[in-house]
Structures are given as C-alpha cells and as structure tokens.
Write a protein that holds these residues in place. Structure first.
Motif, PDB file in Angstrom:
ATOM      1  N   LYS A   1      92.698  27.814   0.955  1.00  0.00           N
ATOM      2  CA  LYS A   1      91.104  27.997   0.363  1.00  0.00           C
ATOM      3  C   LYS A   1      91.261  28.447  -1.011  1.00  0.00           C
ATOM      4  CE  LYS A   1      90.350  30.759   4.837  1.00  0.00           C
ATOM      5  NZ  LYS A   1      89.849  32.072   5.273  1.00  0.00           N
ATOM      6  N   ASP A   2      90.031  27.885  -1.711  1.00  0.00           N
ATOM      7  CA  ASP A   2      89.647  28.489  -2.930  1.00  0.00           C
ATOM      8  C   ASP A   2      89.715  29.816  -3.294  1.00  0.00           C
ATOM      9  OD1 ASP A   2      89.628  25.708  -3.825  1.00  0.00           O
ATOM     10  OD2 ASP A   2      87.330  25.831  -3.486  1.00  0.00           O
TER      11      ASP A   2
ATOM     12  N   TRP B   1      87.842  36.931  -5.017  1.00  0.00           N
ATOM     13  CA  TRP B   1      87.320  36.652  -3.847  1.00  0.00           C
ATOM     14  C   TRP B   1      87.846  35.276  -3.230  1.00  0.00           C
ATOM     15  CZ3 TRP B   1      84.321  32.655  -1.768  1.00  0.00           C
ATOM     16  CH2 TRP B   1      83.612  32.945  -0.517  1.00  0.00           C
ATOM     17  N   TYR B   2      87.937  35.123  -1.823  1.00  0.00           N
ATOM     18  CA  TYR B   2      88.231  34.063  -1.052  1.00  0.00           C
ATOM     19  C   TYR B   2      87.214  33.981   0.245  1.00  0.00           C
ATOM     20  CZ  TYR B   2      91.713  36.777   1.443  1.00  0.00           C
ATOM     21  OH  TYR B   2      92.457  37.648   2.114  1.00  0.00           O
ATOM     22  N   ASP B   3      87.190  32.942   0.841  1.00  0.00           N
ATOM     23  CA  ASP B   3      86.593  32.843   2.129  1.00  0.00           C
ATOM     24  C   ASP B   3      87.335  33.779   3.165  1.00  0.00           C
ATOM     25  OD1 ASP B   3      84.768  32.357   4.074  1.00  0.00           O
ATOM     26  OD2 ASP B   3      85.449  30.282   4.602  1.00  0.00           O
ATOM     27  N   GLY B   4      86.616  34.744   3.703  1.00  0.00           N
ATOM     28  CA  GLY B   4      86.886  35.675   4.623  1.00  0.00           C
ATOM     29  C   GLY B   4      86.859  37.277   4.190  1.00  0.00           C
ATOM     30  N   LEU B   5      86.623  37.301   2.921  1.00  0.00           N
ATOM     31  CA  LEU B   5      86.190  38.519   2.357  1.00  0.00           C
ATOM     32  C   LEU B   5      84.719  38.718   2.300  1.00  0.00           C
ATOM     33  CD1 LEU B   5      88.728  39.021  -0.848  1.00  0.00           C
ATOM     34  CD2 LEU B   5      88.856  39.991   1.391  1.00  0.00           C
TER      35      LEU B   5
ATOM     36  N   TYR C   1      73.805  23.527   0.544  1.00  0.00           N
ATOM     37  CA  TYR C   1      75.095  23.116   0.514  1.00  0.00           C
ATOM     38  C   TYR C   1      76.049  24.044  -0.293  1.00  0.00           C
ATOM     39  CZ  TYR C   1      79.240  20.137  -0.056  1.00  0.00           C
ATOM     40  OH  TYR C   1      80.736  19.648   0.077  1.00  0.00           O
ATOM     41  N   LYS C   2      77.201  24.342  -0.227  1.00  0.00           N
ATOM     42  CA  LYS C   2      77.901  25.439  -0.769  1.00  0.00           C
ATOM     43  C   LYS C   2      79.324  24.937  -1.363  1.00  0.00           C
ATOM     44  CE  LYS C   2      76.360  29.072   2.003  1.00  0.00           C
ATOM     45  NZ  LYS C   2      76.548  30.441   2.765  1.00  0.00           N
ATOM     46  N   ASP C   3      79.764  25.158  -2.676  1.00  0.00           N
ATOM     47  CA  ASP C   3      80.907  24.779  -3.223  1.00  0.00           C
ATOM     48  C   ASP C   3      81.285  25.645  -4.400  1.00  0.00           C
ATOM     49  OD1 ASP C   3      83.175  23.119  -3.742  1.00  0.00           O
ATOM     50  OD2 ASP C   3      82.062  21.281  -4.064  1.00  0.00           O
TER      51      ASP C   3
ATOM     52  N   PHE D   1      92.022  28.756  -8.031  1.00  0.00           N
ATOM     53  CA  PHE D   1      93.041  28.016  -7.557  1.00  0.00           C
ATOM     54  C   PHE D   1      93.420  28.319  -6.057  1.00  0.00           C
ATOM     55  CE2 PHE D   1      94.424  32.014  -9.412  1.00  0.00           C
ATOM     56  CZ  PHE D   1      94.960  32.687  -8.445  1.00  0.00           C
ATOM     57  N   GLN D   2      94.371  27.522  -5.353  1.00  0.00           N
ATOM     58  CA  GLN D   2      94.647  27.840  -4.032  1.00  0.00           C
ATOM     59  C   GLN D   2      96.167  28.423  -4.206  1.00  0.00           C
ATOM     60  OE1 GLN D   2      94.279  24.365  -1.642  1.00  0.00           O
ATOM     61  NE2 GLN D   2      92.002  24.743  -1.541  1.00  0.00           N
TER      62      GLN D   2
END
Length: 350
Positions: A207-208, A173-177, A90-92, A229-230
């Motif tokens: 996204k975070d 970093w954010y999801d997509g990099l 699980y990821k967070d 943050f978002q």
C-alpha cells in the motif's frame, strides 16, 4: 445525353445534401462538462479525492451510460494519468511538495450519438498547499528502512540554519488507518527529533505509505516535507547465517547457508555471494541458498565466502541489501592433513 448529365448532377446534389445533413445532425449533439469539479484533501497526507457532479441537461440521454475521462498529474510532471470512469469521484496519491492539476470532460457512447464521438469541453481544477517557511527549513536526507519486514525506522537531518528551538514532528497514514497518526516514539539528539521508531504496522504491505514531517519554531515558520513509498520496497533483511563450505575431491566446492530468520518467505530472497580463492575474488547472485563451484587452482591454500540477502523482484519492486554475513573459510593445509586419514570430502563449519 442531356438526361444523363441531369441525373449525374442530381445524384451529386443529393449526396452533398446527405453529407451536410449528417454533419449538421451530429453537430447538434452536444453535452456539457461535469459540474463542481474539485480536488478535496481529506487530511491523509497526499491521498486526495477528485470529485464532480453530472453535467447539466442530460434529459436527452437518459438511456445512455455517461462516462468521464479524467486526467491528472503533479504540475511539474510531463505525463498525465488518464482514467475512464462512470463514477463521480476518483482517489489517488499525490506528492504534496508540488501542486496538482486535473481536468475532466464528459463522454457520450457512440450508440447515443449515431455512432459519432461526442465529448464536452474540459473542466479544470488545481490544488496546492500554500508554502510556509523558507525551503532551507525543510528536513534533509530523509531515510526510511523497514528492517526485516518487521520494524520501520525513519531518520532525517534538521534543515539548514534553523533555530535551535525548532521541533520536528512526523505524521503518517496508509489505507486502513482512520486518520493521520503522529509518531509515538521519536529518536532524539540533544533534545531534537531526528527520527521515528514506528509501532507494529498491521496490514501495511503493498500500500502507499504517506509521511509528512513538519515543524515549529519560535522564530521562523518551518516548511513541511511529504513522502510516499511502499514498505515492501524498503525492506532490509538480516544477513544469512550458518554458513557451510564443503570441498569434495579437492576441486568441487559447495557453499550453503541458512535462510535469514524472520517473517520474510524463503521464496522472496535473492543472495549475493562474495567468494575468495587466495587473492582472487568474484561475486555472483542466486535465488537459492546454495551454490556449487570449482576451485580455480588445486594449489590454492584458502577459500572463503560471505553472503548477503535482499528481497527479490517477485516480492517487491526494490529493496536494500542486508549486511554481509561473517566469512566462512576452508584452508588447504587442513584439508590435506585430513585427506590423509580419510579420502572423500571435508566439511568445515564455524
């Protein structure tokens, strides 16, 4: 009567035996906790992976779907986050300024355990980044603003008492990099990095967004700072423009303005209007780019208003008010002069 008494004794004896037999049967059903439970840091500045392996000795439950109850939190938090999952990971996101603790146990569904609830003991794991440098060397007053939902700027102040040769670097970093990326355009004062201008951030909304500002010095280690943050929650839009004030029948006032330029949809705005009639001022809000009101007094000589904008709750959890627009005013003497020529209404624009 003796036979009746004997039957009653026999009944209760059988009942007690049945109860103890059931308890004994359920007590024999046990399951082990997950194996190799750990918290893994892939280098995404706070986005961590909690992973584990199935428990030993599951041969007796091959036809059962095993579940896991996972609890985790930052160490100083009062509340645990709880997840029930059939997966093995699980990821967070976590605040890496603080330690992380997590625990997990195995759950067996009731149809595999004669209707009883069976769970294993807890397996526990912790994670933290060993602190380096004094607390005072961390940057101060980190401030990030996403201007007009287009351009992200972050700025900070150097830590207290750091050496003049201390150099700060920002990574994000954010999801997509694919990996954490260093700032490509620093904002500098006297040769020291005090901020970052980010490039266009594709598919980064909702996204975070993770940031780390660390540093280096020839004298002392520098403690890193982590932020999450978002972007949609730190948007500062442009102020509205093209303000128009219309007065009809000397009493009815209509205020209107244009939606700010840029990529923010019109439905995402809320507006705050400051309206002044002579020496009286009041403030109100609306989601429309128009407001109807009435004059407080027919004797007032001047009406003025200005507007500012913000992203509303339908598009973000929070936001930053824009600057105030320039004022648009109506003056009573001018209205009376024109009203002699043409009754009806007056339209004034800047």
């Amino acid at each position: 009567m003796a036979f009746v008494h004997l039957d009653v004794v026999r009944f209760y004896t059988l009942l007690i035996c049945a109860v103890f037999s059931s308890v004994s049967s359920n007590a024999e059903i046990k399951v082990n906790p997950p194996q190799d439970f750990e918290i893994v840091d892939p280098g995404y500045l706070g986005y961590l992976c909690l992973q584990w392996q199935p428990p030993l000795s599951l041969e007796n439950f091959e036809e059962c779907t095993v579940e896991y109850e996972l609890k985790y939190r930052n160490i100083d938090s009062e509340d645990w986050k709880t997840i029930i999952t059939k997966n093995l990971h699980y990821k967070d996101g976590f605040d890496l300024n603080k330690g992380i603790e997590a625990k997990i146990h195995t759950l067996l569904p009731p149809h595999c355990t004669n209707g009883s609830k069976v769970q294993s003991l807890w397996s526990e794991a912790t994670y933290w980044i060993a602190p380096q440098g004094n607390q005072e060397t961390k940057i101060q007053e980190m401030d990030c603003v996403y201007y007009n939902w287009q351009y992200l700027y972050c700025s900070w102040k150097p830590g207290m008492g750091v050496h003049f040769n201390t150099s700060y670097q920002l990574f994000y970093w954010y999801d997509g990099l694919d990996h954490a990326t260093q700032c490509a355009e620093y904002i500098q004062v006297d040769g020291q990095n005090i901020g970052c201008r980010f490039p266009y951030l594709e598919a980064s909304d909702y996204k975070d967004f993770y940031i780390c500002v660390n540093g280096s010095s020839d004298s002392d280690p520098v403690r890193p700072s982590y932020f999450i943050f978002q972007l949609q929650n730190i948007v500062k839009p442009l102020p509205p423009d093209y303000l128009i004030i219309t007065v009809k029948n000397s009493e009815e006032v209509n205020l209107k303005w244009a939606t700010p330029n840029g990529p923010i949809p019109a439905k995402c705005f809320i507006y705050e209007i400051e309206f002044t009639e002579d020496d009286t001022t009041w403030v109100t809000t609306t989601v429309e780019n128009e407001l109807h009101t009435t004059r407080i007094s027919n004797k007032s000589q001047q009406l003025c208003f200005s507007v500012r904008s913000k992203v509303n709750i339908y598009c973000s959890d929070d936001g930053i008010w824009s600057e105030w627009s320039g004022k648009q005013c109506w003056k009573g003497l001018l209205w009376r002069k024109r009203s002699l020529l043409s009754s009806g209404h007056i339209l004034l624009t800047q």
